[in-house]
Structures are given as structure tokens and as C-alpha cells.
Design an enzyme around this catalytic site. Structure first.
Site, PDB file in Angstrom:
ATOM      1  N   GLU A 199       0.831  -1.210   0.000  1.00  0.00           N
ATOM      2  CA  GLU A 199       0.000   0.000   0.000  1.00  0.00           C
ATOM      3  C   GLU A 199       0.866   1.260   0.000  1.00  0.00           C
ATOM      4  O   GLU A 199       0.657   2.175  -0.775  1.00  0.00           O
ATOM      5  CB  GLU A 199      -0.934  -0.001   1.211  1.00  0.00           C
ATOM      6  CG  GLU A 199      -1.849   1.211   1.261  1.00  0.00           C
ATOM      7  CD  GLU A 199      -2.829   1.183   2.427  1.00  0.00           C
ATOM      8  OE1 GLU A 199      -3.442   2.224   2.707  1.00  0.00           O
ATOM      9  OE2 GLU A 199      -2.977   0.117   3.066  1.00  0.00           O
ATOM     10  N   ARG A 223      -7.168   2.756  14.528  1.00  0.00           N
ATOM     11  CA  ARG A 223      -8.077   1.620  14.331  1.00  0.00           C
ATOM     12  C   ARG A 223      -7.975   0.642  15.509  1.00  0.00           C
ATOM     13  O   ARG A 223      -8.981   0.070  15.929  1.00  0.00           O
ATOM     14  CB  ARG A 223      -7.798   0.913  13.007  1.00  0.00           C
ATOM     15  CG  ARG A 223      -8.787  -0.209  12.708  1.00  0.00           C
ATOM     16  CD  ARG A 223      -8.661  -0.719  11.285  1.00  0.00           C
ATOM     17  NE  ARG A 223      -9.297   0.138  10.313  1.00  0.00           N
ATOM     18  CZ  ARG A 223     -10.553  -0.005   9.882  1.00  0.00           C
ATOM     19  NH1 ARG A 223     -11.311  -0.964  10.382  1.00  0.00           N
ATOM     20  NH2 ARG A 223     -11.050   0.811   8.986  1.00  0.00           N
ATOM     21  N   GLU A 274     -10.486  -8.248   5.332  1.00  0.00           N
ATOM     22  CA  GLU A 274      -9.765  -8.186   6.605  1.00  0.00           C
ATOM     23  C   GLU A 274     -10.499  -8.794   7.805  1.00  0.00           C
ATOM     24  O   GLU A 274      -9.856  -9.417   8.667  1.00  0.00           O
ATOM     25  CB  GLU A 274      -9.435  -6.725   6.932  1.00  0.00           C
ATOM     26  CG  GLU A 274      -8.471  -6.092   5.957  1.00  0.00           C
ATOM     27  CD  GLU A 274      -8.350  -4.581   6.182  1.00  0.00           C
ATOM     28  OE1 GLU A 274      -7.305  -4.148   6.683  1.00  0.00           O
ATOM     29  OE2 GLU A 274      -9.306  -3.859   5.860  1.00  0.00           O
TER      30      GLU A 274
END
Length: 1230
Positions: A686, A764, A1152
Site C-alpha cells: 500500500e 483503528r 480483513e
């Protein structure tokens, strides 16, 4: 290829043969279950015995039918059906597999007359003798020549250690070295017999000599079963294994313990070397320089009163090097006195060694007396009195294995002798075996909402290309004219001042064209990258902050020459103190300038009013992505206007474009980044892929030539970053009824040396630290630790699994201290529908409590819990554990602006449709789902829709393919474009009728000058969370799931197996159930690896101090085929309403969320270990919060070492090695 090789060699493989055929293969995406299901369609039905993991033919101790029983382990069983076809299932459109139609091996090659060969140049010469005499002549003339058999070790030395062998001699075509002979009292095998053949020879030897005299061959066969993988065994040889002199060899202890004799030959002479004299020191032997190892004489055991066994413990059951290996031999007199013994161990010293004190002690003792066992254990402790900082680490574990292996051996022999004394520990004898794996998927999950295309289990659109090897990846693109190959010059120090870099010697090497570094940047700012603060450098400037930091790039005419030149670059450092772990960073106050908190309610007051307050620490390590395709880029400069075309294996084409433009000092519209597909990404491509693609873009611009680079596995692992290790310090207030009142939590992540995405990962984790539980008063704080490891980055789950692991850890530990079953404790604290999370988001379409109930009912959870309790009460060394773990995973990028996507849809004259969107394909099936959405929306067959690639000149400003949101975002963007086209085509559908084909519609519209291209766009509505204020919607929705897992642990060694896993996921209305099942299985197994076996280690001392040790498959272990659950069931939630779900087709993101389900195996292991500790009176004290409270505190990953160290049996307690003052472990586990 492994399956094809199996079928060419065995037209009727059993189910066990099929599973064994893959023991040298690794896969990171599928979870192995679909591969095995497909492969097993070639197997024949087994006999009852071969289905049993304990059967002798499967390398076990013996099935009940082997041992005279009848009816099989399950009673009855199918017989081998001779009429059964070779292939049980042929998919539609496939040709029936028939071995008779296979190409035969060319007869001319079978008749080929082997002749000696010699070729090479001044730098390198190869010889290929075909007789032993020719070999000895070559060795006489060139004593230092490298003898090559299978080259399994030599290639590692050449590739990873850069060793050079000017003269090499291949000995694989010398028949004399591959023969074997059965003699009266020994078997003589040629030194170069391949290990696969040796397996068969051992089986033959057992038949020839009988079970009693063939015990050594049983031991060799057992060790070979788990010796590397089949591919290695097909070329590896015992002579190569011996002369390599590895201290952890699986075979060397067997040869040494059996008193084998090595026959060495030199020109004109033969030398016999007893195994006891062969190893002289670390990696050194007594073999003369001019001699070769011609054969090995392996003695037989006596017909009676002699016993021989071999044992091995590794991090992973299959295809793994040993931690400790042992071969143990004892010969008794008729009255039970030990006449001779040889206990030999590998992995406990710099070379394979005999336990001299134990051997001396045992000789002359009466075997069956209990004092003999205790005295031998004491002597073994003295033989292997390891220091805490011993090379290789794991001092306590390795010592415990030495004792455990002997303990198992002793009681196995006592049992065989028929001892009826109460001193025989029968349970210690058998080793943990696993059954053949099976699995179930609910094929009717989407029946209620399936449409013409969407909702069907269509195959992955590239599946056929991938399984036939035709799928093209970045490095498969044919070389361009004048192409150069790049190799990075990487730092070897963790923290240092960069004093000088001398690359002149490298530039003078043949084929080397140029060197690129910071000085080639158009300006100093161009060398900076990495949002949000752009503190990272493409090339090191004055300081080194981690090993593996790029210093420069060598360009050469081949990859080999570039690598050789990169090693020739001389770098001078001034070393500085380095920080590696979270604990070190906290102690030294080494943090990035970052702080986040979520606060709700009044925790301080709630703690005062709680019946109990408990504290604890949850700790988990990182994880290497281990995508099968490493980072790769090809940069091609164009002759005009500064244009450049980049082919990159990246999840983030947009960012690759932005930074390539920056380093080349051109506008972004001059840069095109193209991605056909990746061989896995998992978040590792990413942001970290940008480093390589930008450096190569600069190199291509500088040289005006195409530049290619595909990182080696080692380069990729040391440069690309990992999943963030996390530490959570928690305090929980809870009442006696089990209702949680308050949570205070400090979350720390190991960011590495630069920011990268660490802030978002921490956010997160904080947002998922509530798990699935309502905690009315909560205060969570997050910090980023600045260390000198590679910059840790995105990895499937992106902090979510770490946050939920902290949550489930405090749930487990608090439940233990309440004396309450953790399943009940979870249920008491579950969120209810519409209740708000700690970041004030109501939970809609909340199905976790329902799935929790369904999984318990469907898996007979309560009955299994009772059975496990009974089993654990009745077994001393075997313990079973059960866990039931829920998950909720928020779907949306936490950075608001990434929640958008674009698409471009073209309809051509012939009715075919080309779709482009911003998402990248990395094997996860995104393009498959997107073509299905387009086909459904435009009412055309799926085969009419094609996605060619992802490129920045078709869809601009795309977000990274990440956050499990790509189907939602890109799917709606495609749907939006298709809706525009449908509106334009509506008049023609009305005119031509409902049966009109797309070709007819497109033709008519074109002649009316109607635009048959449409650009679609979508942005996720409603979301937008404000940190600090704790307001706004953070996630669009939550994907949910529940998993039950059962394990069995051999507490004597720390080995375990997952007996069963049942996963139920709420993925809404699945677009493609087959793709979703694949994602769930793959994520679960990746999670199983994260929480049980994948451990990253750094070297603490020596010239490689600060370097990553686990930098390849040799040291870093991901799950293999035999690590998956033996029974692996997956289902999707159905028969519910999703009232608030407003995604494309009402589906949920699935990439995920299932990863955390793998933690169910970790918590099942913890459950088993609690039973093991309870047996010795160690368990959590109710209501007590303190260090000596008996609570089991288990860190992730739960490796065999950590499992064994958590046990408190007498063998483990006497094996514990305590660090002396100032002494530290050999490895650093961050």
C-alpha cells in the site's frame, strides 16, 4: 506442479499421499482448504488404516488395525474401489484426466549415455564426472573443489551469503554413489542416494531385517517424513547433510547414535571414519580435503533388548528445521541392566553431540528402576547446562526438550518391555498426530438472494491463467531493449552516522552502468516521502535509522551483476545506540509526536464503584506479509516530454504516480502507473511499494533506459515493514455479576523508524479495543513508539486485530479472576442492537449475539466442552482447549478522503464491455466481483465483461486497494457508470425488445451518436469522525463473525494441532460466495499464523547486530498445509434482514475481518494450558490482582516455546534457565 509430479509417479494416490505431496509448498492467500479439495479429487478412497493419522504407513505409532484391531478407528470404513476413475470430479468444460494420454518420458533420454563434462571460464569451472574414479581424480587435483549433490545448501550459501566456488563438481550422475546393499549386520548406502529414495530404502530395510533389527531405519524414515519438503528430499543427499555439519540436522543424530561408519575415499585410498569422530567443531568435519564421502554403513539393532528412537521439535510440523533433534539408543542385558547407551542431540551445542555424562551414568544401571530415570535427567541437565544468552536463544525450551525427549523415550521402552509397574507413564509415549483435513462450506448461503450473475459462486476470472502459470506478473513482462537491472545498496546498521559511501570499485565491475543516490534527486525535498509528515527519505542522507534503509542503487546489465556490485559498495558507519522494542521505547521516552484518545463516561468514578478492579498487559508481536510475489517495478522512460511508464506491483497506483513525478521533477500527467495484478499484497504494497517504484523512476530518467528490479525475499523482508507489534496496558472495573463497568487502556504500537501509516493503525486499534462488548465508561490512549526497526506498515486488519486481541485478552484474564466461564462473561457484556460504541456509533444490523448462539448450537459446543473437561482430567500430557471468539470490524478508511472511487465503462460495437476502476487485483477476487456487478447491471453474460488492468490514465486519483472497502467503493462506482449507460440505452431496449443483445443495442446507439462510455463515481455517505470531540460516524458499517476452535496440545514438547474450527461470518448478501469463502479461509489461516507461529526476531550481538534474523522461509514460518484445522468449516449468516446496510448489493467487506478469527486458536491453546497448569495446582485466584496470582499470561504468538514455558510440570520447572545479571537473550523479539 507438486500435484502433477505426484500423479505422474502414482496414478492411484491415497488421500494421505495427496496431502503429503504439498509439504514443501506454501500459500499465503487460500488457507489451503480449496487447494486440498481440488487435489483430493484425484485421490482414491483409502483403506481404514491409511485414513488414520496414527497408522504406520503414515509414520505414526500404529493404527488400532495395524496393532491387531478390527473395524478401524471409526469402526468399519470404505474399501479401496478398483473401479473408481482416477478423477472423481471433472468441472464442466474440462477434459477428463486420463494418465494414458500423458506424454511419455523421451526414450532417447532413457538411453542417453552419460559422459564426463567440463566447461567454464577463468572465474568459474564446472565438472561432471560419471564414475567414482573420475571424481577422485578431480578431487585430487582440486582439493578445495565444491562437491554438489542436490545443491540445497550450496545455493543458499551462494545466494544469501555471497560465497564463491571457482570449481564445482556435480556428482549426481555417478551410479556408485547412489547404490545400497543389505549386509548381515548393517545397511550400506551410497553417500549420494537422494533422500526420497532413502525413505523407500528404509522401508525395504525394515522388511528385510524385521521390526526389531530395523529400528534405526524406522527412526530415519520418521525423521525424513518431516525433513524439509518433498522438493528438497527429491534432490538432497545424506552425504551433503553430513558434510554440511549442521548442528540441527535431523539425520546426523541418528547416524551418530547408531554408531554408523562413514566410508571416505580419496585417490588410491579408503578411510573409515566412525561417526563419533566425524564432527570436530561448528560446521567442521574430519573429512580430508581430498576425499569424498562415498558411503555410510548403518548398523542394525539387535534382535532383542536393544531400543532406538528419534525425535524432532520444530516451529512448524512440516518443512522446517529443527529446534532440537535427538536419537536415543539403549542396549540391555537379559536382566535389564544397561550395557550400552548413546543419547545424541542436535540443537544443543555447536555440533551434533552425545550426552556424555548421561551416557556414562546410565551404563551399568538397571533400566527399570525409577532412580535410573531421575539420575539420567540430572545428568542431562549437566550435559546441557545452557546459558540464558546461548546462541540460537530459547535456552529453557531447548533444555526442556532434551529432558522431555528422554522422558518420552524411557517410558516408551518401559512400555515395550511390558513393565507392569506403576512407574510407567503411558501417556508420555505417543506423539501428537493429525488426521487428514476435511472441511464444509454452506453452498446454499446465497440461495435467498441469488440473481442472474450476482450471488453466484463464479470462479475467479484469472483462475485458469494462474493455475496454468500463464498469468503475467510484473517481472514476467519481457525485457525491454537496453534494459538495466537495479539492486539496492542497503544499510547494515540499525542506527548510525553515515560517514562515507565508496562505490567506485562497484562501477569498475563488468556490466555495471551507473550508481544512483540522494545526489541525483532534483532537489532535497524530492528525496522526502511518506505522509503525513514526509520525514522518510528515499535514499539515506547523513543518518541511518534502521537496517535495510536504502543508501543507493546499482544499475547493471543483469540482476546478478547488479547484486554483486551492490555488495562491493563500501559504506563506513559510526554506530549509535539503537532501540528495538516497545518496552525500550517507553523506558527511553522514544515516541513520535502523536497522541490520540477516546473517552466516554466517567471511568474514574466507575472504578470506585466497581466490585473488582483488575489490571494486566496484552502483548503481541508483528507479522511479515510474505506475499509470494515480492515488490517489483519496471520503469520505462519515454523519449518525449519527460514521460515515464511504470509497471509496479503496488496496491496504490495513485501514490506511485505522485512520488514518481516528484523524484523525476515532472507533472503527474507525464507519469502512467500500470498494475495488471499482484501476487499478494495484504497491505504490504500500500505504501512501502512506493520506495522501490520511485527510486527506479529516478534511475530510468537519469540513464534514459528502462530499469527493472524485483526484490529478493530477503531484501523485501528487511525493507518493506511488517504488521505493528502492540502492547496494551489495561485496567478493568467489573462487578461480581460479570458486568464490566470501566476500562482504562494505554495502547502502544512499534512504528519503526518512520511514521508511515502508524497513526492510522493505532487509531483503528483504539476503535476496536472494545471488542464486541459494551463498556459504559472507557478511556483509551494511543502512542507510537519510535524505534530502529524497519518502518512498520499496513497489514490486513490494519490495527483492528491488535485492538481486538487486547480486548479478548482482558476478557479472558478478567473472567479467570472472576471464576466465571469466559463464554458466559462475553455473553453478559455483548452489545445489544442500537447500543453505542465508545466512539458513539450505534450498532445497526447487529448479529454477533445471534451468531454466537448459532455457532454454539451447530458445533455442539456445550457437549464438546464437557468432553474436553473429561479428557483433560484423564490425561497428564495431552490437553485440549476450546474457544469461542466474536469479531466486529469497522469498514471505511478512517481518513475520510480515501472513501471515494472512480470507474470507466466502455461498450464496444460487438457488445463487449471493458471496465476500468481504481482497485487493484492481488488475488483477492476484486476484478471478479467487479465484472459480476457490471454484467448484472448491464444485463449481459459475465464473459462479455473484461477488466484489463488498473492504470492511472484510465481512472485518476484512485484510493489504495485497502481497508476491505474496495468492493464497496469501486462496485458502486461501476454501478453508477452502468446506470448512466442503461439510461442511454433505455430507448433502444424499448425499441428492440427485451431479448435484444448488447451487440444490437450498442450498434443502434452508436449510429444514433450516443456516447457508449461512462465515468462512474462513488463516495461513502454519512461518515466523518472527529477525534477529541468523539463525534461523527467513524465506520459505514461493521462486518461481524464468530468462530469456535478446538486444539490439542502435547504439553511435553509444546506441539499442538487444531482439531476443528467453525467460522460463521456475516458478509451481508454475498456478491460471490466462492470468493468470500476463499477470503475467509485465507484470512483465518493468516490469523492463525499471526497468533501462533509467525515470530520476527532480530540479532542482538555480533557483526549483524540489529539485523532481522527471520529474513526468509528458512527462519520465518508461515502456516503450511498441515497447520490448518483438521476439520475446517465455514458458513455465512443467512435468513436475516440487513435493514441499514446500503452497500452495493447489500454486501459487506470481507478481506480483513476474518483474520482475527484465527485468534480463536490462540485462545483455545490458552484454554488447554490452563488445564495443564491446574493439574499442578496453579490457576487464577478469584478476586486477586497481583503478580503471584496463578493467572496465565500468554503473549502472542503462542509458539511451541511459549506454550511449553507456560507449563509448570516438574520437567519444565527444572529446565528453566535464569538470566544472570546483565545477561540478555540471543534474539530480540520486538
Amino acid at each position: 506442479m507438486s500435484l502433477y509430479a505426484l500423479l505422474r509417479n502414482n496414478q492411484s494416490p491415497t488421500e494421505h499421499d495427496v496431502e503429503e505431496a504439498f509439504d514443501g509448498n506454501l500459500c499465503r492467500c487460500t488457507g489451503y482448504r480449496p487447494i486440498l479439495d481440488a487435489a483430493q479429487t484425484f485421490s482414491v478412497k483409502p483403506s481404514p488404516q491409511s485414513a488414520c493419522g496414527n497408522s504406520k504407513e503414515n509414520g505414526g505409532a500404529g493404527c488400532c488395525m495395524d496393532n491387531g484391531g478390527s473395524g478401524g478407528c471409526g469402526g468399519g470404513g470404505a474399501k479401496l474401489d478398483s473401479d473408481q476413475p482416477i478423477k472423481r470430479f471433472t468441472p464442466p468444460g474440462f477434459i477428463e484426466y486420463n494418465p494414458d494420454t500423458e506424454l511419455i518420458f523421451p526414450p532417447s533420454l532413457k538411453k542417453h549415455d552419460f559422459k564426463p563434462l567440463a566447461f567454464g571460464n577463468k572465474r568459474k569451472t564446472w565438472y561432471r564426472p560419471v564414475t567414482l574414479e573420475q571424481l577422485l581424480e578431480i578431487k585430487s587435483a582440486y582439493p578445495n573443489a565444491k562437491i554438489i549433490g542436490g545443491s540445497t545448501e550450496t545455493q543458499i550459501e551462494i545466494k544469501f551469503k555471497a560465497l564463491q566456488y571457482p570449481i564445482s563438481v556435480f556428482v549426481g550422475d555417478i551410479p556408485e554413489l547412489r547404490q545400497y546393499t543389505f549386509k548381515e549386520d548393517h545397511l550400506e548406502i551410497g553417500g549420494n542416494i537422494i533422500l526420497t529414495d532413502l525413505e523407500n530404502v528404509c522401508q525395504e530395510a525394515i522388511k528385510h531385517y524385521g521390526e526389531a533389527r530395523g529400528q534405526i531405519f524406522h527412526a530415519i524414515h520418521k525423521q525424513l517424513k518431516y525433513f524439509a519438503g518433498r522438493q528438497i528430499r527429491n534432490v538432497g543427499t545424506p552425504a551433503g547433510n553430513l558434510v554440511t555439519a549442521s548442528p540441527i540436522s535431523d539425520l546426523n543424530p541418528v547416524f551418530l547414535a547408531s554408531d554408523a561408519v562413514l566410508v571416505a575415499k580419496a585417490l588410491g585410498k579408503e578411510i573409515e571414519i566412525p561417526m563419533a569422530d566425524f564432527f570436530t567443531r561448528y560446521r567442521r568435519t574430519a573429512l580430508p580435503a581430498d576425499a569424498i564421502l562415498a558411503s555410510i554403513r548403518i548398523p542394525t539393532t539387535q534382535q532383542k533388548n536393544e531400543f532406538f528412537r528419534a525425535y524432532k521439535q520444530a516451529k512448524r510440523k512440516d518443512d522446517d528445521i529443527a529446534i532440537v533433534t535427538a536419537a536415543l539408543k539403549i542396549r540391555l542385558s537379559d536382566v535389564g541392566v544397561i550395557q550400552d547407551c548413546n543419547l545424541v542431540y542436535g540443537g544443543l551445542a555447536p555440533m551434533t553431540v552425545a550426552a556424555k555424562k548421561a551416557n556414562a551414568y546410565l551404563t551399568g544401571k538397571k533400566f527399570a528402576e525409577l532412580e535410573t530415570l531421575e539420575g539420567a535427567m540430572n545428568a542431562l541437565e549437566q550435559d546441557f547446562d545452557l546459558q540464558f544468552g546461548v546462541p540460537g536463544g530459547m535456552a529453557s525450551y531447548r533444555k526442556s526438550l532434551a529432558l522431555s525427549f528422554f522422558y518420552r523415550f524411557y517410558h516408551e521402552i518401559m512400555l515395550e518391555l511390558g513393565s507392569d509397574s506403576g512407574n510407567v507413564d503411558k501417556e508420555a509415549v505417543s506423539e501428537l498426530e493429525r488426521e487428514l483435513s476435511t472441511g464444509f462450506e454452506d453452498k446454499e448461503a446465497a440461495a435467498a438472494y441469488v440473481q442472474e450473475t450476482v450471488g453466484k459462486s463464479n470462479p475467479h476470472v484469472a483462475a485458469m491463467n494462474q493455475v496454468t502459470g500463464e498469468a503475467r506478473y510484473t517481472d514476467d513482462i519481457p525485457p525491454q531493449k537496453n534494459e538495466l537491472y537495479g539492486c539496492l545498496v542497503l544499510s547494515t546498521k540499525a542506527h548510525a552516522k553515515l560517514k562515507s559511501v565508496d562505490y567506485l570499485a562497484a562501477l569498475e565491475m563488468p556490466g555495471v552502468i551507473d550508481y544512483v543516490d540522494k545526489n541525483d534527486m532534483p532537489n532535497p525535498k524530492a528525496n522526502r516521502w511518506g505522509a503525513p509528515h514526509f520525514e522518510e527519505m528515499f535514499f539515506a542522507e547523513d543518518m541511518i535509522y534502521t537496517t535495510g534503509q536504502p543508501i543507493g542503487l546499482i544499475l547493471a546489465t543483469s540482476a546478478t551483476r547488479a547484486a554483486e556490485a551492490a555488495r562491493a559498495v563500501k559504506v563506513e558507519y559510526e554506530e549509535l545506540p539503537a532501540i528495538y522494542t516497545i518496552e525500550e521505547a517507553i523506558e527511553k521516552d522514544s515516541f513520535f509526536n502523536y497522541f490520540r484518545e477516546i473517552k466516554k463516561g466517567d471511568p474514574e468514578e466507575a472504578f470506585k464503584n466497581s466490585d473488582y478492579t483488575f489490571t494486566g498487559v496484552a502483548r503481541m508481536g508483528g507479522q511479515e506479509h510474505f506475499y509470494l510475489e515480492t515488490n517489483a517495478t519496471i520503469a520505462i522512460p519515454k523519449p518525449e516530454d519527460g514521460e515515464i511508464e511504470i509497471f509496479s506491483s503496488t496496491q496504490n497506483p495513485n501514490e506511485a504516480q505522485v512520488y514518481a513525478a516528484q523524484v523525476c521533477n515532472v507533472q503527474a500527467n507525464k507519469v502512467v502507473v500500470r498494475v495488471k495484478r499482484m501476487g499478494g499484497g495484504f497491505g504490504g504494497k500500500e505504501s512501502r511499494s512506493i520506495q522501490l517504484s520511485s527510486i527506479l523512476a529516478l534511475a530510468a530518467q537519469k540513464t534514459r533506459r528502462p530499469v527493472r528490479c524485483m526484490l529478493t525475499r530477503e531484501e523485501d523482508m528487511v525493507t518493506s515493514g511488517q504488521r505493528h507489534p502492540f502492547l496494551g496496558r489495561w485496567k478493568v472495573g467489573v462487578n461480581k455479576d460479570g458486568k464490566i463497568q470501566a476500562l482504562d487502556l494505554d495502547v502502544f504500537n512499534n512504528a519503526g523508524w518512520s511514521w508511515d501509516l502508524s497513526g492510522a493503525v493505532c487509531e483503528r486499534a483504539m476503535s476496536h479495543s472494545d471488542g464486541c462488548y459494551l463498556i459504559p465508561n472507557i478511556h483509551v490512549r494511543g502512542r507510537l513508539c519510535k524505534t530502529n526497526t524497519m518502518s512498520n506498515t499496513a497489514f490486513r486488519g490494519f490495527g483492528g486485530p491488535q485492538g481486538m486481541f487486547i480486548a479478548e485478552s482482558y476478557m479472558e484474564e478478567v473472567a479467570d479472576r472472576l471464576g466465571m466461564p469466559v463464554e458466559k462473561f462475553r455473553e453478559i457484556n455483548f452489545y445489544k442492537p442500537e447500543e453505542q460504541t465508545h466512539f458513539n456509533q450505534p450498532l445497526t444490523d447487529w448479529h454477533v449475539p445471534l451468531m454466537y448462539k448459532q455457532v454454539q448450537e451447530e458445533t455442539q459446543y456445550d457437549a464438546r466442552r464437557a468432553a474436553i473437561t473429561k479428557f483433560n482430567d484423564e490425561h497428564k500430557w495431552r490437553k485440549r482447549g476450546l474457544a469461542l471468539i466474536p469479531t466486529k470490524f469497522g469498514i471505511s478508511f478512517t481518513a475520510l478522503w480515501f472513501n471515494q472511487a472512480g470507474a470507466l465503462v466502455h461498450i464496444y460495437h460487438d457488445g463487449s464491455i471493458l471496465v476500468a476502476h481504481g482497485g487493484t487485483e492481488m488475488g483477492q477476487g476484486l476484478h471478479t466481483k467487479m465484472t459480476m456487478i457490471a454484467a448484472q447491471a448491464l444485463q449481459v453474460p459475465l464473459e462479455s465483461v473484461h477488466i484489463s488492468e488498473t492504470a492511472t490514465n484510465t481512472v485518476a486519483n484512485s484510493s489504495a486497494t485497502a481497508a476491505s472497502a474496495s468492493s464497496d467503493l469501486n462496485g458502486y462506482a461501476i454501478y453508477n457508470a452502468c446506470a448512466q449507460l442503461n439510461e442511454r440505452l433505455a430507448p433502444y431496449r424499448a425499441k428492440l425488445g427485451p431479448d435484444a443483445t448488447m451487440k444490437e443495442l450498442a450498434h443502434a446507439a452508436y449510429f444514433d451518436r450516443v456516447n457508449l462510455s461512462a465515468q462512474g463515481f462513488y463516495k461513502t455517505p454519512e461518515i466523518g469522525y472527529t477525534w477529541g470531540a468523539n463525534t461523527g460516524k467513524m465506520f459505514f458499517y461493521f462486518t461481524q463473525g464468530v468462530t469456535a476452535a478446538e486444539v490439542e496440545v502435547d504439553t511435553l514438547t509444546g506441539t499442538w494441532t487444531c482439531a476443528r474450527a467453525d467460522i460463521k461470518m456475516d458478509v451481508g448478501r454475498s456478491i460471490n460466495p466462492a470468493i468470500d469463502y476463499g477470503q475467509i479461509q485465507g484470512a483465518f489461516v493468516q490469523g492463525l499464523g499471526l497468533f501462533t507461529m509467525e515470530e520476527s526476531l532480530w540479532l542482538r550481538n555480533g557483526p549483524m547486530a540489529g539485523n532481522l534474523f527471520t529474513r526468509g522461509p528458512g527462519a520465518y514460518k508461515i502456516p503450511g498445509f498441515r497447520d490448518i484445522p483438521q476439520v475446517f468449516n465455514v458458513s455465512l449468516l443467512k435468513d436475516v434482514e440487513w435493514k441499514d446496510l446500503r452497500t452495493i448489493q447489500r454486501s459487506r467487506g470481507v478481506g480483513e475481518p476474518p483474520l482475527f478469527m484465527g485468534s480463536a486458536v490462540f485462545f483455545a491453546i490458552r484454554d488447554a494450558l490452563k488445564a495443564a497448569r491446574r493439574q499442578y495446582g496453579v490457576e487464577a485466584k478469584v478476586g486477586v490482582d497481583g503478580k503471584e496470582d496463578g493467572l496465565l499470561r500468554l503473549e502472542s504468538p503462542a509458539t511451541p516455546e511459549r506454550i511449553r514455558l507456560a507449563c509448570v510440570d516438574p520437567i519444565m520447572q527444572r529446565s528453566r534457565v535464569v538470566a544472570k545479571e546483565g545477561e540478555k537473550s540471543w534474539f530480540i523479539a520486538i
